[in-house]
Write a protein that holds these residues in place. Sequence first.
Motif, PDB file in Angstrom:
ATOM      1  N   VAL A   1     -10.069  -7.904   0.985  1.00 18.26           N
ATOM      2  CA  VAL A   1     -10.339  -7.365   2.219  1.00 18.26           C
ATOM      3  C   VAL A   1      -9.783  -8.105   3.452  1.00 18.26           C
ATOM      4  O   VAL A   1      -9.234  -7.567   4.566  1.00 18.26           O
ATOM      5  N   ALA A   2      -9.905  -9.411   3.271  1.00 12.83           N
ATOM      6  CA  ALA A   2      -9.484 -10.248   4.456  1.00 12.83           C
ATOM      7  C   ALA A   2      -7.895 -10.279   4.483  1.00 12.83           C
ATOM      8  O   ALA A   2      -7.274 -10.231   5.699  1.00 12.83           O
ATOM      9  N   SER A   3      -7.273 -10.343   3.501  1.00  9.70           N
ATOM     10  CA  SER A   3      -5.783 -10.420   3.258  1.00  9.70           C
ATOM     11  C   SER A   3      -5.316  -8.898   4.040  1.00  9.70           C
ATOM     12  O   SER A   3      -4.400  -8.760   4.597  1.00  9.70           O
ATOM     13  N   THR A   4      -5.965  -7.833   3.503  1.00 11.04           N
ATOM     14  CA  THR A   4      -5.523  -6.643   4.146  1.00 11.04           C
ATOM     15  C   THR A   4      -5.619  -6.498   5.685  1.00 11.04           C
ATOM     16  O   THR A   4      -4.735  -5.776   6.176  1.00 11.04           O
ATOM     17  N   GLY A   5      -6.704  -6.829   6.153  1.00 11.07           N
ATOM     18  CA  GLY A   5      -7.070  -6.777   7.539  1.00 11.07           C
ATOM     19  C   GLY A   5      -6.040  -7.874   8.137  1.00 11.07           C
ATOM     20  O   GLY A   5      -5.536  -7.347   9.354  1.00 11.07           O
TER      21      GLY A   5
ATOM     22  N   SER B   1      -2.948 -17.226  -3.053  1.00  9.47           N
ATOM     23  CA  SER B   1      -4.427 -16.835  -3.473  1.00  9.47           C
ATOM     24  C   SER B   1      -4.593 -15.333  -4.026  1.00  9.47           C
ATOM     25  O   SER B   1      -5.607 -15.396  -4.922  1.00  9.47           O
ATOM     26  N   LEU B   2      -3.511 -14.498  -4.050  1.00 13.11           N
ATOM     27  CA  LEU B   2      -3.763 -13.159  -4.554  1.00 13.11           C
ATOM     28  C   LEU B   2      -3.031 -13.022  -5.826  1.00 13.11           C
ATOM     29  O   LEU B   2      -1.754 -13.801  -5.975  1.00 13.11           O
ATOM     30  N   THR B   3      -3.548 -12.292  -6.798  1.00 16.87           N
ATOM     31  CA  THR B   3      -2.776 -11.910  -8.020  1.00 16.87           C
ATOM     32  C   THR B   3      -1.801 -10.982  -7.790  1.00 16.87           C
ATOM     33  O   THR B   3      -1.740 -10.264  -6.374  1.00 16.87           O
ATOM     34  N   VAL B   4      -0.886 -10.593  -8.528  1.00 15.81           N
ATOM     35  CA  VAL B   4      -0.007  -9.481  -8.540  1.00 15.81           C
ATOM     36  C   VAL B   4      -0.551  -8.399  -8.116  1.00 15.81           C
ATOM     37  O   VAL B   4      -0.103  -7.540  -6.988  1.00 15.81           O
ATOM     38  N   SER B   5      -1.678  -7.897  -8.937  1.00 14.62           N
ATOM     39  CA  SER B   5      -2.347  -6.509  -8.731  1.00 14.62           C
ATOM     40  C   SER B   5      -2.931  -6.432  -7.377  1.00 14.62           C
ATOM     41  O   SER B   5      -2.979  -5.553  -6.640  1.00 14.62           O
TER      42      SER B   5
ATOM     43  N   VAL C   1      -1.808  -8.211  -4.595  1.00  9.06           N
ATOM     44  CA  VAL C   1      -0.912  -8.104  -3.654  1.00  9.06           C
ATOM     45  C   VAL C   1      -0.504  -6.815  -3.451  1.00  9.06           C
ATOM     46  O   VAL C   1      -0.157  -5.970  -2.429  1.00  9.06           O
ATOM     47  N   ILE C   2      -0.145  -5.872  -4.692  1.00 13.06           N
ATOM     48  CA  ILE C   2       0.135  -4.499  -4.692  1.00 13.06           C
ATOM     49  C   ILE C   2      -0.888  -3.620  -3.857  1.00 13.06           C
ATOM     50  O   ILE C   2      -0.797  -2.785  -3.188  1.00 13.06           O
ATOM     51  N   GLU C   3      -1.901  -3.820  -4.274  1.00  9.56           N
ATOM     52  CA  GLU C   3      -3.100  -3.265  -3.490  1.00  9.56           C
ATOM     53  C   GLU C   3      -3.104  -3.492  -1.851  1.00  9.56           C
ATOM     54  O   GLU C   3      -3.184  -2.263  -1.212  1.00  9.56           O
ATOM     55  N   VAL C   4      -3.144  -4.614  -1.401  1.00  9.37           N
ATOM     56  CA  VAL C   4      -2.916  -4.981  -0.090  1.00  9.37           C
ATOM     57  C   VAL C   4      -1.479  -3.985   0.532  1.00  9.37           C
ATOM     58  O   VAL C   4      -1.574  -3.377   1.587  1.00  9.37           O
TER      59      VAL C   4
ATOM     60  N   GLU D   1      -0.252  -1.404  -0.791  1.00  7.19           N
ATOM     61  CA  GLU D   1      -0.749   0.040  -0.799  1.00  7.19           C
ATOM     62  C   GLU D   1      -1.459   0.600   0.423  1.00  7.19           C
ATOM     63  O   GLU D   1      -1.155   1.466   1.002  1.00  7.19           O
ATOM     64  N   VAL D   2      -2.586  -0.335   0.976  1.00  6.22           N
ATOM     65  CA  VAL D   2      -3.262  -0.159   1.991  1.00  6.22           C
ATOM     66  C   VAL D   2      -2.457   0.147   3.102  1.00  6.22           C
ATOM     67  O   VAL D   2      -2.544   0.808   4.048  1.00  6.22           O
ATOM     68  N   LEU D   3      -1.399  -0.965   3.445  1.00  3.96           N
ATOM     69  CA  LEU D   3      -0.552  -1.026   4.543  1.00  3.96           C
ATOM     70  C   LEU D   3       0.238   0.241   4.495  1.00  3.96           C
ATOM     71  O   LEU D   3       0.645   0.911   5.350  1.00  3.96           O
ATOM     72  N   LEU D   4       1.121   0.682   3.250  1.00  6.59           N
ATOM     73  CA  LEU D   4       1.563   1.854   3.565  1.00  6.59           C
ATOM     74  C   LEU D   4       0.854   3.200   3.831  1.00  6.59           C
ATOM     75  O   LEU D   4       1.375   4.162   4.568  1.00  6.59           O
ATOM     76  N   ILE D   5      -0.519   3.266   3.325  1.00  7.06           N
ATOM     77  CA  ILE D   5      -1.396   4.388   3.971  1.00  7.06           C
ATOM     78  C   ILE D   5      -1.585   4.403   5.372  1.00  7.06           C
ATOM     79  O   ILE D   5      -1.612   5.239   6.071  1.00  7.06           O
ATOM     80  N   PHE D   6      -1.778   3.009   5.759  1.00  2.58           N
ATOM     81  CA  PHE D   6      -1.964   3.070   7.247  1.00  2.58           C
ATOM     82  C   PHE D   6      -1.083   3.457   8.155  1.00  2.58           C
ATOM     83  O   PHE D   6      -1.132   4.100   9.190  1.00  2.58           O
ATOM     84  N   VAL D   7       0.332   3.199   7.598  1.00  3.01           N
ATOM     85  CA  VAL D   7       1.578   3.432   8.366  1.00  3.01           C
ATOM     86  C   VAL D   7       1.618   4.988   8.330  1.00  3.01           C
ATOM     87  O   VAL D   7       1.613   5.540   9.489  1.00  3.01           O
ATOM     88  N   TYR D   8       1.615   5.529   7.219  1.00  5.14           N
ATOM     89  CA  TYR D   8       1.795   7.102   7.298  1.00  5.14           C
ATOM     90  C   TYR D   8       0.480   7.876   8.162  1.00  5.14           C
ATOM     91  O   TYR D   8       0.611   8.880   8.735  1.00  5.14           O
ATOM     92  N   LEU D   9      -0.818   7.275   7.919  1.00  5.29           N
ATOM     93  CA  LEU D   9      -1.835   8.011   8.440  1.00  5.29           C
ATOM     94  C   LEU D   9      -1.807   7.936  10.033  1.00  5.29           C
ATOM     95  O   LEU D   9      -2.155   8.813  10.854  1.00  5.29           O
ATOM     96  N   SER D  10      -1.223   6.592  10.461  1.00  7.05           N
ATOM     97  CA  SER D  10      -1.215   6.260  12.071  1.00  7.05           C
ATOM     98  C   SER D  10      -0.302   7.224  12.499  1.00  7.05           C
ATOM     99  O   SER D  10      -0.597   7.806  13.783  1.00  7.05           O
ATOM    100  N   MET D  11       0.749   7.514  11.947  1.00  2.00           N
ATOM    101  CA  MET D  11       1.875   8.353  12.673  1.00  2.00           C
ATOM    102  C   MET D  11       1.408   9.749  12.526  1.00  2.00           C
ATOM    103  O   MET D  11       1.674  10.276  13.474  1.00  2.00           O
TER     104      MET D  11
END
Length: 519
Positions: A96-100, A140-144, A146-149, A151-161
């Motif tokens: 959550v912290a890394s995503t934010g 601090s993050l595992t590979v999975s 990092v992928i999760e973070v 993914e959220v960034l990608l969803i945020f970009v498309y949802l924002s546009m």
Amino acid sequence: AVLVESLLVFAVVLSVHAVVWDRFSWCAVALALQAFYVQFKWDRLLQLGGAVFQFRAGANSGLLPASMVMPLLGVVMKERCRAAGIVYFERFGIVVASTGMLLALFLSVLAVGITKPVPTNTCILTGIAGSVIIYTMKHSLTVSEVIEVLEVLLIFVYLSMILLYLLPRCFTPGEALLVLGGVSFVLNQLIKRSLNVIEGRGDPIDFFLLVAVVGVVLLGLFFTVLFIFMDSGTWISSMFFHMMTAVLGLGVIMPWLYRLIQRNPLFWLLQFLFQTQTRLYLLVYWTFLAASACGVVFYQNAKRSSESKKHQASTITRKYFHFIVVATYVPGLIYDRQLLYVAAVLCLAVFIFLEYVRYFRIKPFGQTLRHLLSLFLDERDSGPLILTHIYLLLGMSLPVWLFPRCCAPKGTLPGAGALVPYSGVLAVGVGDTIASVFGSTMGEIKWPGTKKTFEGTMTAIFAQIIAVALILIFDSSVNLNSGYAWILASVSLVSLLEAYTTQIDNLLLPLYLQIMLMA
């Protein structure tokens, strides 16, 4: 006003940093410093009309206060779950912290990139802060994770546009970061848990929240695209709207929820709602309060029709709903928090669905809702959507939904953390309401640079302290363990933030109070 708001946010960040004191709290400090500088670039873009999308007028960008909410929530959640020994949710707090932090950095880079000429000093500061955060995430993050973070960034970009184009003037950049970032994270969590449902992790009420939020958002996107090509105000369109809502609800959302909870969602919900006699009493009481709220709406509209000069409800009139919401949430928090959790999810879904009906002018109630709710508009409802009542519900509900139940074995956190579920009641239901009522009626000394008054803020702090004392009397699960000084400091900081922020206080204040109490 912007400088004082920034100082108050820095005070919260440093308070959390002093308690936690690890690599992520240092990253939060670095993020706050760069967001402070970038916020002025966003403000300048808004003033000159250089932003890509149309944002809400009459407010600053709000980048700093919004940027710090998700990182600080993740940091304090990580610390609480680490202390309880729950490794899974400690890792969840780190995600959550890394995503934010990554979402806030993206919005900062966007502002720096479209500012002409390119601000060299701000670019350097953003680069340093970004390097520190990415270096920390790498170690601090595992590979999975990092992928999760990502993914959220990608969803945020498309949802924002999509949403910022379809809904002009509904958000400031900070509010867009907060709301769309939260929806993106929820959508990613739902996809992740749907793919890993065999693990059996999670409570059915958590899945209910995820599916409800994603379901209403997807429903809105579907009809927004559809009604570009057809008139939404006709009877044929209205019948199609109701029919497709039923099809999507019963054909997509219900099977999705069935896969997650492994039982019939309707039967589970009915069994859950009527499981005990206490729940039955609460449901009857809440039905009475809902009828009372509808009565206030109809009465105020009847007064408007008889008084031609009065076109808008006063501040005190709008605060009636705050009192009703407090009367709704307090018994639920004391007697049955799980029922309150589910009821708030249902209420949010109903509110958003009714807003779709109003926005698209769906017959037979669309035009009626437009007329009834227009009386309660304020300057923050400058876009096509009316969101203040939904923000009020979110502000009261988020501390209940985000409460880390798995990291509180006895159902409550020690010390000041025991008040976390009451954050919405204290910050919005009591503090914001009392500040508005007393400030507008008796306030004379204004805070520099704002319309808010010293008397309103001081009365709000005093009222919240009284509310804490009453909670201690009536809720036996709350034991503060001498954390009174921290509670007073938290309440005071959030009340001052209410006086100086131009963002949606119904959404922002409960989250900051929750962060302080969890810390």
